[in-house]
Design an enzyme around this catalytic site. Structure first.
Site, short mmCIF file in Angstrom:
data_model
loop_
_atom_site.label_atom_id
_atom_site.label_comp_id
_atom_site.label_asym_id
_atom_site.label_seq_id
_atom_site.Cartn_x
_atom_site.Cartn_y
_atom_site.Cartn_z
N ASP A 318 36.73 36.32 36.43
CA ASP A 318 36.94 37.60 37.07
C ASP A 318 36.24 37.57 38.43
O ASP A 318 35.43 36.67 38.71
CB ASP A 318 36.35 38.69 36.18
CG ASP A 318 36.47 40.07 36.79
OD1 ASP A 318 37.52 40.37 37.37
OD2 ASP A 318 35.50 40.85 36.69
N LYS A 319 36.56 38.52 39.30
CA LYS A 319 35.91 38.56 40.61
C LYS A 319 34.79 39.60 40.64
O LYS A 319 33.62 39.26 40.79
CB LYS A 319 36.92 38.88 41.73
CG LYS A 319 36.30 38.89 43.12
CD LYS A 319 37.28 39.32 44.17
CE LYS A 319 37.50 40.82 44.15
NZ LYS A 319 36.31 41.59 44.57
N PHE A 449 42.47 58.08 34.56
CA PHE A 449 42.71 56.73 35.09
C PHE A 449 42.81 55.75 33.92
O PHE A 449 42.10 55.86 32.94
CB PHE A 449 41.56 56.31 36.00
CG PHE A 449 41.62 54.88 36.44
CD1 PHE A 449 42.29 54.52 37.61
CD2 PHE A 449 41.03 53.87 35.70
CE1 PHE A 449 42.35 53.20 38.02
CE2 PHE A 449 41.09 52.54 36.10
CZ PHE A 449 41.76 52.22 37.26
N ARG A 657 46.20 41.20 41.54
CA ARG A 657 46.91 42.33 40.96
C ARG A 657 47.26 42.11 39.48
O ARG A 657 48.32 42.51 39.02
CB ARG A 657 48.19 42.63 41.73
CG ARG A 657 47.99 42.98 43.19
CD ARG A 657 47.37 44.35 43.34
NE ARG A 657 47.57 44.91 44.67
CZ ARG A 657 46.97 46.00 45.11
NH1 ARG A 657 46.12 46.63 44.33
NH2 ARG A 657 47.19 46.44 46.33
N LYS A 663 45.71 38.52 32.39
CA LYS A 663 44.61 37.55 32.41
C LYS A 663 44.64 36.69 31.15
O LYS A 663 44.55 35.46 31.22
CB LYS A 663 43.26 38.27 32.52
CG LYS A 663 42.99 38.92 33.86
CD LYS A 663 41.59 39.54 33.88
CE LYS A 663 41.29 40.17 35.23
NZ LYS A 663 39.91 40.71 35.30
N ASP A 687 37.89 42.14 30.92
CA ASP A 687 37.83 40.68 30.78
C ASP A 687 37.77 40.23 29.32
O ASP A 687 37.80 39.04 29.04
CB ASP A 687 36.60 40.12 31.51
CG ASP A 687 36.57 40.50 32.97
OD1 ASP A 687 37.63 40.41 33.61
OD2 ASP A 687 35.51 40.90 33.47
#
Length: 1004
Positions: A318-319, A449, A657, A663, A687
């Site tokens: 992940d970033k 959200f 995106r 993932k 994640d």
């Protein structure tokens, strides 16, 4: 126990134990198998139990569905409850969900207004007779769908009014709840199913090898059984008569299966578990992987995967929060086609209007706010209203915000510092201080959200009676819902977003819409109707939300900075030198990902091509892949395989995106099609899917809770520790495990096959060469500790050299140190050793004489000589295999030899004979045999013939064809790394590289 007997060797030895209870076929006592088997099962079961230990257990009794129970502050919630009322205003209560998702920040739950009026009135609570219709028991912690029917009203229920079992009530004196699910039906228990055990490639190979060895054992038993049948029919009648030579051969077959069973090492698995446990403790104790800032040590949450850390080929990262710090600061913004923030000419000031820690270097924005610019005010009004931030308390007059994500906290803090201070919220209102004036907005709806909507909205009525919708979200979803009049501003803001992204900033777009009462009234009715739906509620809610989130007016965009963690570029460079491919999977924009890629040295200026695959449909993506790949292969119909084939040619891959599901799909694609060992690393709940999908999951204990940590196999505080986990602990674990297995199979074949050769000289009678106690103690006592010491402590080079020379990691990726070829080499050496150990003493004793002139060729003297030769040879071989000597190694190796002689002299002593006359009948055999010089000469000759060829071969190999490991080991004492490492690293840096940035378009 069932899990233990799923292992082939354990089930096999249980079968052997049953055979040994049959006197007609067993020539060994039952204890030769039962003692090792019980030891193996006990140690392995204890180790597995420690892995699965539940940290805390609560026993709840007499709790049934329909009960109303009272919970008090700091008490565990007993069952899945519908919150009815609480001590806090508006039916609010606060819970900690660490036992469910690992997050320690408090979360708010709110009772329905109609039930919050019940308060703590026991009489009213006892008369509560509402009907609740809800979903069946499931394991989804973040979702609940139901409806309450009471007093003629029908009200929707969701997760915001639920208290789940395992939560802890905090900062709330009391609350009352209605039990909806109890016992095994609770969401906590629904999530506590059987864990799927991860097995390493070495585990799977060992099971295969054990089956092969078993087949080899059957072949040996068949040969000796057939030999017995032939011997009985030709020669045996001179000694005794048997009814059937064939039946005698059949019984002999099973007898030799029992005698030769040690060729399948029963203590192998328990030794492997002990070694893995030691490696796990080394990871936990490593101070160089301790993150002092958060008091976070490294932790091996499993003990079964350590050696696989030394075989990683692909890392999926992940970033945000993994490569970056996930500490967000409001850096820039775009409002009404103008950029604010950054270093600008003129007078600039640290704006510390409310928060002393807030810094923003553009005084002009504050001036615009003070002038009363309507667009700027609306911009910050969105930030102060559209969020889920809670006020924790008001200590010393200061507001303490508690946000569920760092992004949200940074935006609300920015609004506060520009004069729009979020002060409080109730279920129906939000209070904001706007430039010193308190404004209360009536909250009509919150449009939540999630990872699929990628936006959040609120509908409020201001003090003037106007209805407004405020929305914030990703540009990809906001732009397509704007009014056509915003086209010009959208183009300019899009350019600003690209500029922000190239600087590595995280962006969000803000928009608003004026609503009329009639529209909102009709929409709220539809929303309430959908809220009563049980099946497919989320999809219908998303559709209703989408109806009103249209024709919005763009206000601008925010840019939040999230800096790289310490030493990320250096870590990625080291991993690349170790031939480990790193793929970054992020939900950010392409430009942001590219910037981060350059910042962390994934992408470099000397790369020959950096290309983007950005098609919005499967056909577009296929065409772009064909342009890249047309010279190599014709593309197949399956797009996933096309992508994988192209991506695997690249030096770096960044997927932008992507959703959490995507993932996991990328990881599964590489894991399945490339048959490569994969590692996924992340810090957040998004994640978890890829962490569970990969062979090894690593969780970073960061700012986004503990979900990733709880789902992981290993955890630590910073990404930079990954290089030490793999290049040091992983490589050492793989090296140690491989050396351990090679030696283990070697010594067991050398030990066992002596019986096979002896069978041809004892009339295939299933008589053993060794004493029964020697057979029992060989793997448990005489050779267990030395091989464990090597498996736990051995190393070829130091930890610093392992990091300085990443190329040393490649043998694990190529599986060079233990494979089928290495296994057969070990077996061949073991067979050779068994031949020498048996035939040299046997040939020497045929005509050997004692000092008194009597013959030396009795069975007990042969047994003592062969067993002593075996112990000395395997101990010397252990010394040759040991690359890193410690006091523990010396003590175990030479101490085991001493223990052997002590036990041997004790077993042949008069003292034991007087206590157990039936078990120890041969008094003085050891002393009488080892007093003979000829015996020691035979032992010396046997040892030389076994060991010298191995020493010569290893010496010539290291001199004539040295590996990088040999060269580094030979220069281990020098202060600087060997030139080979620098040459290879330099060659890597000047090679032509190819990089791929793949955009997984989620607009499907």
């Amino acid at each position: 126990m069932f899990e233990q007997f799923q292992r082939v060797a354990n089930a096999y030895f249980l079968f052997l134990l049953i055979l040994q209870l049959i006197p007609q076929i067993s020539s060994l006592s039952w204890f030769t198998t039962i003692v090792p088997l019980v030891l193996v099962l006990t140690i392995t079961a204890v180790k597995d139990a420690s892995d699965d230990l539940v940290i805390q257990k609560e026993k709840w009794m007499n709790v049934r569905v329909g009960d109303i129970i009272k919970m008090e502050d700091n008490q565990f919630v007993a069952a899945d409850l519908l919150l009815l009322s609480s001590s806090e205003p508006h039916g609010l209560c606060y819970i900690e969900t660490a036992e469910l998702d690992g997050e320690t920040n408090l979360k708010a739950r709110q009772a329905l207004p109609i039930t919050s009026e019940l308060g703590d009135n026991i009489g009213l609570l006892a008369q509560f007779n509402g009907d609740i219709v809800c979903e069946p028991p499931n394991n989804k912690l973040d979702r609940f769908a139901g409806s309450l029917h009471w007093n003629g009203d029908s009200l929707p229920l969701d997760n915001e009014s639920m208290l789940l079992r395992g939560c802890i009530l905090r900062n709330t004196d009391w609350c009352f709840g209605l039990v909806l699910f109890a016992g095994p039906d609770t969401k906590l228990m629904q999530n506590s199913g059987r864990t799927k055990f991860k097995r390493t490639s070495i585990d799977r190979l060992m099971n295969t090898l054990v089956l092969w060895i078993f087949g080899f054992l059957v072949c040996m038993g068949s040969i000796l059984g057939l030999g017995n049948a032939v011997w009985e029919s030709i020669t045996g009648y001179y000694f005794q008569s048997v009814d059937s030579a064939v039946f005698s051969g059949f019984l002999t077959f099973w007898s030799y299966i029992i005698i030769l069973n040690t060729v399948v090492p029963i203590s192998l698995y328990v030794s492997v578990e002990v070694i893995r446990l030691g490696h796990s403790y080394f990871i936990n104790w490593d101070r160089k992987m301790y993150y002092a800032k958060r008091d976070t040590p490294a932790e091996a949450r499993t003990t079964t995967l350590n050696e696989e850390l030394g075989q990683i080929e692909y890392i999926f990262s992940d970033k945000t929060g993994t490569l970056t710090q996930n500490i967000m600061t409001f850096n820039k913004c775009s409002i009404n086609c103008r950029i604010y923030g950054g270093w600008c000419l003129g007078s600039f000031s640290d704006l510390r209007t409310t928060d002393a820690g807030f810094l923003f270097y553009d005084y002009s924005l504050l001036e615009v706010v003070r002038r009363g610019d309507r667009s700027v005010h609306e911009f910050f009004r969105v930030l102060s209203l559209c969020h889920t931030v809670m006020i924790e308390d008001k200590a010393k007059g200061e507001l303490q915000y508690q946000a569920q994500s760092p992004d949200e906290g940074a935006l609300v803090t920015a609004a506060r510092n520009f004069g729009f201070v979020f002060q409080s919220r109730t279920p129906e209102t939000i209070s904001v201080q706007e430039l010193g004036e308190t404004c209360t907005y009536r909250l009509l709806a919150i449009l939540d959200f999630n990872n699929y909507r990628k936006r959040m909205s609120v509908i409020v009525r201001n003090a003037e009676g106007k209805l407004k919708l405020y929305c914030k979200g990703a540009d990809s979803v906001i732009f397509e819902r704007l009014h056509p009049c915003c086209q010009h501003m959208m183009n300019i803001t899009g350019d600003h977003l690209s500029e922000f992204a190239t600087e590595g900033l995280r962006t969000l777009c803000l928009a608003t819409r004026d609503l009329d009462d009639e529209m909102v009234s009709e929409w709220l009715l539809r929303l309430r109707k959908v809220g009563m739906v049980l099946e497919g509620r989320e999809a219908e809610l998303a559709a209703v939300y989408n109806e009103i989130e249209q024709d919005m007016i763009l206000l601008g965009a925010t840019a939040i900075e999230d800096k790289l963690q310490e030493a990320v570029p250096e870590t990625i460079a080291k991993l690349a030198m170790a031939n480990i491919k790193l793929w970054v999977l992020t939900g950010d924009k392409q430009e942001t990902a590219v910037n981060i890629g350059y910042s962390c040295n994934m992408l470099t200026d000397d790369m020959s091509e950096v290309f983007v695959v950005s098609g919005s449909s499967a056909q577009d993506v296929r065409e772009e892949l064909r342009i890249v790949f047309w010279q190599a292969h014709a593309l197949e119909a399956d797009l996933e395989l096309d992508f994988l084939e192209v991506a695997c040619l690249c030096k770096a891959v960044i997927c932008c995106r992507v959703t959490p599901l995507q993932k996991a799909q990328v990881v599964e694609l590489v894991k399945t099609c490339k048959k490569a060992v994969t590692l996924a690393i992340g810090d957040g709940a998004n994640d978890v899917s890829m962490i569970k999908t990969s062979h090894i999951g690593v969780g970073i204990s960061g700012q986004e809770g503990m979900q990733a940590v709880l789902a992981s196999d290993y955890t630590f505080g910073q990404f930079r520790f990954l290089q030490r986990l793999l290049l040091v602990h992983g490589r050492w674990s793989y090296l140690r495990m491989c050396k351990f297995l090679c030696y283990f199979f070697y010594k067991n074949f050398a030990f066992t096959l002596v019986h096979f050769w002896f069978g041809f000289f004892c009339g295939f009678s299933a008589q053993t060469v060794y004493d029964q106690w020697f057979i029992t103690l060989f793997n448990i006592c005489y050779t267990s500790l030395p091989v464990l010491a090597m498996g736990v402590f051995d190393q070829d080079v130091s930890d610093q050299w392992s990091i300085d020379c990443p190329k040393l990691y490649e043998p694990g990726q190529l599986n060079l140190l233990f494979n089928k070829r290495e296994f057969f080499i070990c077996i061949a050496q073991g067979i050779y050793t068994s031949i020498v150990i048996f035939f040299v003493p046997y040939a020497a004793f045929v005509e050997a004489m004692r000092d008194d002139g009597s013959g030396l060729s009795d069975h007990q003297s042969l047994a003592v000589t062969v067993s002593t030769s075996l112990i000395i040879v395997v101990s010397l071989q252990m010394g040759l295999d040991t690359g890193y000597w410690t006091a523990i190694n010396h003590f175990f190796i030479w101490g085991s030899v001493a223990v052997y002689f002590a036990i041997m002299f004790a077993m042949y002593s008069a003292g034991l004979y007087s206590i157990f006359p039936s078990q120890f009948q041969f008094i003085g055999t050891a002393r009488n045999t080892l007093n003979q010089p000829a015996v020691w000469l035979v032992i010396f000759l046997t040892t030389v013939i076994c060991v010298v060829p191995i020493v010569a071969f290893r010496f010539l190999k290291a001199e004539l064809r040295p590996s990088l490991n040999d060269r580094v080991s030979s220069k281990h004492a020098t202060p600087s790394p060997p030139s080979e490492c620098f040459i290879q690293n330099s060659m890597e840096s000047i090679k032509k590289k190819l990089s791929l940035i793949h955009i997984c378009n989620t607009r499907r």
